[in-house]
Design a protein around this motif. Sequence first.
Motif, short mmCIF file in Angstrom:
data_model
loop_
_atom_site.label_atom_id
_atom_site.label_comp_id
_atom_site.label_asym_id
_atom_site.label_seq_id
_atom_site.Cartn_x
_atom_site.Cartn_y
_atom_site.Cartn_z
N LYS A 20 50.55 43.28 39.67
CA LYS A 20 49.18 43.78 39.65
C LYS A 20 48.65 43.80 38.22
O LYS A 20 47.50 43.38 37.95
CB LYS A 20 49.11 45.18 40.26
CG LYS A 20 47.70 45.76 40.26
CD LYS A 20 47.64 47.13 40.91
CE LYS A 20 46.19 47.66 40.90
NZ LYS A 20 46.07 49.00 41.51
N ASN A 23 47.83 40.41 36.73
CA ASN A 23 46.67 39.74 37.29
C ASN A 23 45.36 40.43 36.96
O ASN A 23 44.31 40.06 37.49
CB ASN A 23 46.82 39.59 38.81
CG ASN A 23 47.72 38.42 39.17
OD1 ASN A 23 47.31 37.27 39.09
ND2 ASN A 23 48.97 38.72 39.52
N THR A 335 40.69 42.29 38.70
CA THR A 335 41.64 41.18 38.69
C THR A 335 40.89 39.88 38.44
O THR A 335 39.66 39.82 38.55
CB THR A 335 42.38 41.08 40.03
OG1 THR A 335 41.43 40.75 41.07
CG2 THR A 335 43.09 42.39 40.37
#
Length: 345
Positions: A20, A23, A335
């Motif tokens: 996570k 990104n 992201t």
Amino acid sequence: MKAFNIQKPDKTMVPALQDKIDNLTKPKGSLGRLEELAVQIGTIQQTLTPELRKPQNVIFAADHGIVTEGVSFSAPEVTAQQVPNFLKGGGGVGMFSRQHHFGLKVVDCGVNADFRELPGLIDRKIRKGTRNYLHEAAMTEEEMERAIEIGAEVVDMACDEGSNIISFGEMGIANTSSSSLWMTWFTGIPLKACVGAGSGLNSQGIEHKYNVLRTAMENYHGDGSPQDIIRWFGGYEMVAAVGAMLRAAEHRMMIIVDGFIMTNCVLAAKQLYPAVQEYCIFGHQGDEAGHQLVLEALGAKPLLNLGLRLGEGTGAICAYPIIESAVRMINEMTTFQQAQITKYF
């Protein structure tokens, strides 16, 4: 001795947390320690969206029998004088607590004074100061157990109030002496390197302090176990902090570690339950001689280095915004996919 159920955080979700973070719209690894903190906090909370709730700082206060040997620059009555000052919001800890929206608890574990129902004080006095460990153990086994229980009780209070992140501070003239003794016993670092100026000793005063503590070590005749070292040389406020750290870890709370004294409390707690350090974020490296060495012995990486040596939890509270930034990063940054930006790493 009181038992705690402290489990190491399950690390199976670390790859998902790292993915996570990797990104988010930034070069991979570009937010450095913030990324490491986010992974640690997410792992403790077992979630990809960690949160910080109602931070609190607890000050444990008590006096030390060793103070009569002239090991501190400060007068022994300062412990008792500071307690009402803390409760009125004075001093560094009050100011920083207001600035960073920390709840503040003050606990009398063994101050050599009668406060007569001082408003706001959590009165858990064990005794009016420890015994002088130059000649005998600072506390009995029963008193050590009581101090551990006091720390655990106060953390339960904070947890019941909704806190999931907590720091601890201390008020106890001569407690750098006790910390230096714990440090040398538990790390093997020579006592000379563990002893510093405390609240302001000059070189002559530091040498005298060292000689007193060396003699106290020579006079020790306990069984050498971690529990015995903790009770023989500790302060009630320090042992309460150990109990508080162990309970906080049991509750899977994040512990922001303050300066030299609280770092040595982590060191002591780790002798009893090694997994406790998994829940610790080390706020800063202070200016007390030996703090860098004990941090290195723990393999700890402090967030700040501002030359602080006030104690009370002030350095831990100052580090809190960095921890908050780490949580905001993982929760609030977009992201690459959300922002429709091509990955550039």
